[in-house]
Design an enzyme around this catalytic site. Structure first.
Site, PDB file in Angstrom:
ATOM      1  N   ARG A  88       0.819  -1.214   0.000  1.00  0.00           N
ATOM      2  CA  ARG A  88       0.000   0.000   0.000  1.00  0.00           C
ATOM      3  C   ARG A  88       0.842   1.249   0.000  1.00  0.00           C
ATOM      4  NH1 ARG A  88      -4.955  -2.435   2.482  1.00  0.00           N
ATOM      5  NH2 ARG A  88      -6.499  -0.803   2.360  1.00  0.00           N
ATOM      6  N   ARG A 122     -21.763  -2.108   3.068  1.00  0.00           N
ATOM      7  CA  ARG A 122     -21.167  -3.456   3.153  1.00  0.00           C
ATOM      8  C   ARG A 122     -21.514  -4.138   4.480  1.00  0.00           C
ATOM      9  NH1 ARG A 122     -14.969  -4.031   2.194  1.00  0.00           N
ATOM     10  NH2 ARG A 122     -14.912  -2.381   3.724  1.00  0.00           N
ATOM     11  N   ARG A 153     -18.230  -3.496   9.650  1.00  0.00           N
ATOM     12  CA  ARG A 153     -16.888  -3.143  10.123  1.00  0.00           C
ATOM     13  C   ARG A 153     -16.894  -1.751  10.756  1.00  0.00           C
ATOM     14  NH1 ARG A 153     -12.845  -4.525   5.182  1.00  0.00           N
ATOM     15  NH2 ARG A 153     -11.959  -2.549   5.824  1.00  0.00           N
ATOM     16  N   ARG A 164      -9.979   7.094   4.484  1.00  0.00           N
ATOM     17  CA  ARG A 164      -9.286   5.948   3.845  1.00  0.00           C
ATOM     18  C   ARG A 164      -9.061   6.226   2.356  1.00  0.00           C
ATOM     19  NH1 ARG A 164     -13.387   1.469   5.577  1.00  0.00           N
ATOM     20  NH2 ARG A 164     -12.310   0.163   4.065  1.00  0.00           N
TER      21      ARG A 164
END
Ligand code: AP5
Length: 207
Positions: A88, A122, A153, A164
């Site tokens: 990343r 999600r 989450r 993010r």
């Protein structure tokens, strides 16, 4: 064969990873999943990682690289690895080059306005690892695959998702050029039907 899955948060890396790893018999290694498992078990690694993940920031490079290096040294990675969410940063990519040869990098492209909607909707299953979207399953709390409980989450809220995505733009996107220059990058339109994306990925890998 070693494959890297690259893409912003919510671009569909996890969704495609299960399909790719079973088709090519490579071990799916998700750094996010390993961190979450450590958080759940309260390990020292998990305690450190939690502070970063809850804020939408990346975990420290050295810690992440050491974790991946140890994980892929195990027997179940002997046939090859599908790296999901790693590397990343440029530093992580350079370190990875020292211990694994990367054959193919799949870069999933999705417009950023769609990423937030995907992530906030999600729902995940701890038991079978499946991920779903409320657009398709509604507000059920039961996993459609295995019948266990679904959860959301902690970093899947709008505020953290925006952070993010910003972190991705700044620290991870430069990897697109890094791998393009190495001649291993395959760009995929990730704003498509899930099965169509998988077909495109297979063509890209076999090209
Ligand atoms: P991680 O768990 O890797 O999260 P992420 O990269 O933010 O990616 P996501 O898991 O959110 O999304 P995805 O691309 O897998 O999408 P999915 O398939 O689920 O990392 C979490 C955190 O851990 C990081 O923020 C960081 O703090 C830390 N971390 C991890 N790796 C690190 C590293 N290397 N270095 C440092 N820190 C690290 O799909 C999303 C949703 O969309 C689902 O609901 C799905 O059903 C739906 N969907 C998927 N495909 C489609 C489609 N084609 N059409 C419509 N909906 C779709």
């Amino acid at each position: 064969m070693n494959i890297v899955l690259l893409g912003a948060p919510g671009s569909g890396k996890g969704t495609q990873a299960t399909r790719i790893s079973s088709r090519y018999d490579v071990k799916h290694i998700s750094t996010g999943d390993i961190f979450r498992e450590n958080i759940k078990n309260g390990t020292p690694l998990g305690v450190t990682a939690k502070g970063y993940i809850d804020q939408g920031h990346l975990c420290p490079d050295e810690l992440t690289v050491a974790m991946v290096k140890e994980r892929i040294s195990r027997d179940d990675c002997a046939k090859g690895v599908l790296f999901d969410g790693f590397p990343r940063t440029i530093f992580q990519a350079q370190e990875l080059d020292k211990f694994a040869k990367i054959d193919c990098v799949i870069n999933l492209n999705v417009p950023s306005e769609k990423l937030i909607r995907r992530i906030v909707g999600r729902r995940s299953c701890l038991a079978c690892g499946g991920t779903f979207h409320t657009d398709f399953i509604g507000e059920t709390k039961t996993c459609p695959t295995c019948g266990q409980e679904l959860y959301q989450r902690k970093d899947d809220n709008e505020e953290t998702v925006k952070e993010r995505i910003a972190v991705y733009e700044e620290q991870t996107k430069p990897l697109v050029n890094y791998y393009e220059e190495k001649g291993v990058l395959v760009n995929i339109d990730g704003d498509n039907d899930i099965e169509k994306i998988f077909t495109d990925i297979v063509k890209g890998i076999e090209r």
